[in-house]
Design a protein around this motif. Structure first.
Motif, PDB file in Angstrom:
ATOM      1  N   SER A 206     -22.740 -21.418  59.077  1.00  0.00           N
ATOM      2  CA  SER A 206     -22.965 -19.987  58.870  1.00  0.00           C
ATOM      3  C   SER A 206     -22.030 -19.455  57.788  1.00  0.00           C
ATOM      4  CB  SER A 206     -22.695 -19.300  60.214  1.00  0.00           C
ATOM      5  OG  SER A 206     -23.313 -18.061  60.304  1.00  0.00           O
ATOM      6  N   GLY A 243     -27.847 -19.381  57.983  1.00  0.00           N
ATOM      7  CA  GLY A 243     -26.589 -19.736  57.341  1.00  0.00           C
ATOM      8  C   GLY A 243     -26.194 -19.001  56.090  1.00  0.00           C
ATOM      9  N   GLU A 278     -34.101 -19.609  60.130  1.00  0.00           N
ATOM     10  CA  GLU A 278     -33.463 -18.958  61.295  1.00  0.00           C
ATOM     11  C   GLU A 278     -32.297 -18.072  60.874  1.00  0.00           C
ATOM     12  OE1 GLU A 278     -32.039 -22.321  63.496  1.00  0.00           O
ATOM     13  OE2 GLU A 278     -34.034 -23.042  64.011  1.00  0.00           O
ATOM     14  N   GLY A 280     -29.661 -15.106  60.784  1.00  0.00           N
ATOM     15  CA  GLY A 280     -29.151 -14.102  61.707  1.00  0.00           C
ATOM     16  C   GLY A 280     -28.318 -13.083  60.940  1.00  0.00           C
ATOM     17  N   ARG A 281     -27.138 -13.561  60.517  1.00  0.00           N
ATOM     18  CA  ARG A 281     -26.175 -12.694  59.845  1.00  0.00           C
ATOM     19  C   ARG A 281     -26.771 -11.967  58.648  1.00  0.00           C
ATOM     20  NH1 ARG A 281     -20.639 -14.057  59.760  1.00  0.00           N
ATOM     21  NH2 ARG A 281     -21.278 -16.160  60.331  1.00  0.00           N
ATOM     22  N   ARG A 317     -14.272 -10.840  65.560  1.00  0.00           N
ATOM     23  CA  ARG A 317     -14.306 -11.674  64.353  1.00  0.00           C
ATOM     24  C   ARG A 317     -12.955 -11.770  63.624  1.00  0.00           C
ATOM     25  NH1 ARG A 317     -16.942 -11.580  60.393  1.00  0.00           N
ATOM     26  NH2 ARG A 317     -17.657 -13.743  60.416  1.00  0.00           N
ATOM     27  N   TYR A 321     -11.887 -15.608  63.605  1.00  0.00           N
ATOM     28  CA  TYR A 321     -12.178 -16.330  62.362  1.00  0.00           C
ATOM     29  C   TYR A 321     -11.349 -15.809  61.187  1.00  0.00           C
ATOM     30  CZ  TYR A 321     -16.520 -16.587  65.117  1.00  0.00           C
ATOM     31  OH  TYR A 321     -17.430 -16.701  66.117  1.00  0.00           O
ATOM     32  N   TYR A 377     -22.850 -10.584  65.030  1.00  0.00           N
ATOM     33  CA  TYR A 377     -21.752 -11.163  65.790  1.00  0.00           C
ATOM     34  C   TYR A 377     -20.646 -10.144  66.069  1.00  0.00           C
ATOM     35  CZ  TYR A 377     -24.340 -15.182  64.048  1.00  0.00           C
ATOM     36  OH  TYR A 377     -25.343 -16.052  63.726  1.00  0.00           O
ATOM     37  N   GLN A 381     -20.696 -10.401  70.410  1.00  0.00           N
ATOM     38  CA  GLN A 381     -19.556 -11.162  70.918  1.00  0.00           C
ATOM     39  C   GLN A 381     -18.553 -10.247  71.624  1.00  0.00           C
ATOM     40  OE1 GLN A 381     -18.876 -13.482  67.031  1.00  0.00           O
ATOM     41  NE2 GLN A 381     -18.461 -15.034  68.563  1.00  0.00           N
TER      42      GLN A 381
HETATM   43  N1  LLP Z   1     -29.694 -21.297  63.776  1.00  0.00           N
HETATM   44  C1  LLP Z   1     -28.780 -21.939  64.533  1.00  0.00           C
HETATM   45  C2  LLP Z   1     -29.169 -23.175  65.210  1.00  0.00           C
HETATM   46  C3  LLP Z   1     -27.487 -21.413  64.663  1.00  0.00           C
HETATM   47  O1  LLP Z   1     -26.586 -22.055  65.396  1.00  0.00           O
HETATM   48  C4  LLP Z   1     -27.154 -20.213  63.994  1.00  0.00           C
HETATM   49  C5  LLP Z   1     -25.828 -19.633  64.115  1.00  0.00           C
HETATM   50  C6  LLP Z   1     -28.140 -19.577  63.223  1.00  0.00           C
HETATM   51  C7  LLP Z   1     -29.406 -20.152  63.134  1.00  0.00           C
HETATM   52  C8  LLP Z   1     -27.905 -18.288  62.489  1.00  0.00           C
HETATM   53  O2  LLP Z   1     -26.964 -18.449  61.477  1.00  0.00           O
HETATM   54  P1  LLP Z   1     -26.660 -17.231  60.492  1.00  0.00           P
HETATM   55  O3  LLP Z   1     -27.856 -17.017  59.628  1.00  0.00           O
HETATM   56  O4  LLP Z   1     -26.334 -16.035  61.326  1.00  0.00           O
HETATM   57  O5  LLP Z   1     -25.485 -17.709  59.726  1.00  0.00           O
HETATM   58  N2  LLP Z   1     -19.969 -15.937  65.507  1.00  0.00           N
HETATM   59  C9  LLP Z   1     -19.846 -16.485  64.179  1.00  0.00           C
HETATM   60  C10 LLP Z   1     -21.139 -17.097  63.700  1.00  0.00           C
HETATM   61  C11 LLP Z   1     -21.715 -18.152  64.620  1.00  0.00           C
HETATM   62  C12 LLP Z   1     -23.000 -18.730  64.133  1.00  0.00           C
HETATM   63  C13 LLP Z   1     -23.629 -19.584  65.172  1.00  0.00           C
HETATM   64  N3  LLP Z   1     -24.889 -20.138  64.839  1.00  0.00           N
HETATM   65  C14 LLP Z   1     -19.353 -15.391  63.241  1.00  0.00           C
HETATM   66  O6  LLP Z   1     -19.135 -14.275  63.681  1.00  0.00           O
HETATM   67  O7  LLP Z   1     -19.118 -15.651  62.057  1.00  0.00           O
END
Ligand code: LLP
Length: 418
Positions: A206, A243, A278, A280-281, A317, A321, A377, A381
């Motif tokens: 991510s 990610g 997928e 998220g962020r 966060r 992190y 997050y 969280q």
């Molecule tokens: N797909 C899977 C299998 C994942 O494990 C994750 C995030 C995503 C998609 C979404 O990733 P994104 O697009 O949001 O980067 N709490 C941490 C981030 C943890 C991410 C966990 N997995 C933070 O606040 O930086």
């Protein structure tokens, strides 16, 4: 034109979000309080969706980033699918009207109850992360007399340039099946009568700015797909995870979503594959701010502290992190950034800070601040540590705002206890 960083800006010294004065929300809802911009969330979603027009694709918003029902509903209505990692997230997605046929289920530790609930709901696919999980999904699908669509999540052994806690794609991480083993795992899984081995998935981490590791991972996954197809596996979809990073510091701008989605599109197009992502962020992260009120100023040794009413339980966060979040006063002053301080909360830990050694405008007790870029997050969280009720959440949509989650009460804190 809005800043790509976040949807807030000053109008006559008043910090606004989509035309709404954040101080009004703080005054009426109290603090701490999360505020989200529906327009920003939708714009981010559409940046993915528009870039992928013309190729078969589904954007499965990673519900873990922000699972508020109103936000899930907003995205469901825009056509999004969802990436879930628990039975609880499945419940949320279904409650919000999400289409189960656009849901993928990731995670290394799915329980039989969670798998069975997902089978009952008719989700699109399981991103299976181990051989015992494949056996369990097969057995549970058999009991229901159905076939479960499977993508094996592979660990492509590519290291993502990001914080160690959120990198997932190197050997030695708990996620996925080693890419070197993947072909053999597909072969061994061939005999499962209640699994359709139709996809391959991966997610390497991510908050990534550098496309290279993600493209390398995509290449490895696509090579694997070619090998599997040559062995008569009917691979129909590829899930390249989430990610993409976002801009937390004004001087470290993130690559635009459209550029990222275009790079993935170019990889996947023309291969007869339905592309799943997928994110998220990058969908919700820059759409949220956390409003907080200054309680006290104090000094210890050489250090200045601004004590606010939001804490690590509301936004973990920075503590977890070392994350940087911009902090802006809701009322701009002309005094410049004359203060260097740690912005800390009331929780009884020295790790409880929202910012450290931050150069910021002079602020005084009673002033309101916005902690920026916390849509992902952030609330997701939050905890009740120190018996602190979790904050309210507000959504701004079409120029009006409403509470989409009430602030928790003391009664909520003891619910279910004897
Ligand atoms: N797909 C899977 C299998 C994942 O494990 C994750 C995030 C995503 C998609 C979404 O990733 P994104 O697009 O949001 O980067 N709490 C941490 C981030 C943890 C991410 C966990 N997995 C933070 O606040 O930086």
């Amino acid at each position: 034109m809005k800043s790509t960083m976040h949807p807030v800006n000053y109008v006559d010294r008043t910090l606004t979000c989509d035309g709404v004065a954040l101080a009004d929300i703080a005054a009426k809802t109290g603090t701490p309080c999360y505020v989200y911009s529906a327009a920003t969330i939708l714009a981010n979603y559409r940046a993915y969706d528009d870039t992928l027009q013309g190729i078969p694709h589904t954007i499965c918003y990673a519900a873990k980033a922000n699972g508020n029902l109103a936000i899930l509903r907003l995205l469901a209505q825009a056509g999004a699918g969802f990436d879930i990692v628990s039975g609880g997230e499945l419940h949320r997605v279904l409650k919000a009207g999400g289409n189960p046929a656009k849901v993928v289920f990731s995670g290394v530790g799915k329980t039989s109850e969670e798998i069975d609930a997902a089978l009952a709901a008719g989700i699109f696919a399981f991103n299976c992360e181990s051989e015992p999980e494949l056996a369990l999904v097969d057995a549970l699908a058999h009991r229901r007399g159905i076939r479960a669509r499977i993508a094996i999540r592979v660990n492509p052994d590519v290291s993502a340039a990001t914080h160690a806690h959120i990198a997932t794609g190197s050997l030695g991480h708990k996620f996925g099946v080693d890419i070197g083993q993947a072909e053999a795992v597909y072969e061994r899984a061939r005999h499962y009568e209640n699994l359709s081995l139709e996809g391959v998935s991966c997610h390497i981490g991510s908050q990534q700015f550098d496309f290279d590791p993600m493209m390398q991972a995509a290449n490895r996954v696509l090579e694997l797909i070619a090998v599997l197809r040559a062995k008569d596996f009917e691979i129909r979809h590829v899930d390249l995870g989430g990610g993409l990073g976002i801009t937390y510091r004004p001087d470290e701008p993130a690559p635009p979503i459209s550029e990222f989605a275009m790079a993935l599109r170019e990889k996947a197009a023309g291969l007869g594959l339905h592309l799943f992502l997928e994110p998220g962020r990058s969908i919700v992260g820059n759409a949220g701010v956390l409003l907080t009120r200054v309680l006290y100023r104090k000094k210890s040794g050489d250090k200045e502290f601004v004590v606010v009413d939001a804490a690590m339980n509301d936004l973990i966060r920075p503590a977890l992190y070392d994350a940087h979040h911009e902090i802006l006063p809701l009322r701009a002053t002309s005094s410049g950034c004359g203060l260097r301080a740690d912005v800390v909360g009331p929780v009884c830990e020295s790790g409880d800070f929202l910012a450290q050694d931050r150069q910021m405008p002079e602020v005084f007790p009673g002033d309101f601040l916005a902690v920026c870029t916390v849509g992902a997050y952030g609330f997701a969280q939050a905890s009740n540590y120190n018996a602190r009720p979790r904050p309210a959440e507000v959504l701004i949509e079409n120029g009006a705002w409403r509470v989409i989650r009430k602030r928790e009460t003391f009664e909520d804190l003891i619910k279910g206890e004897e």
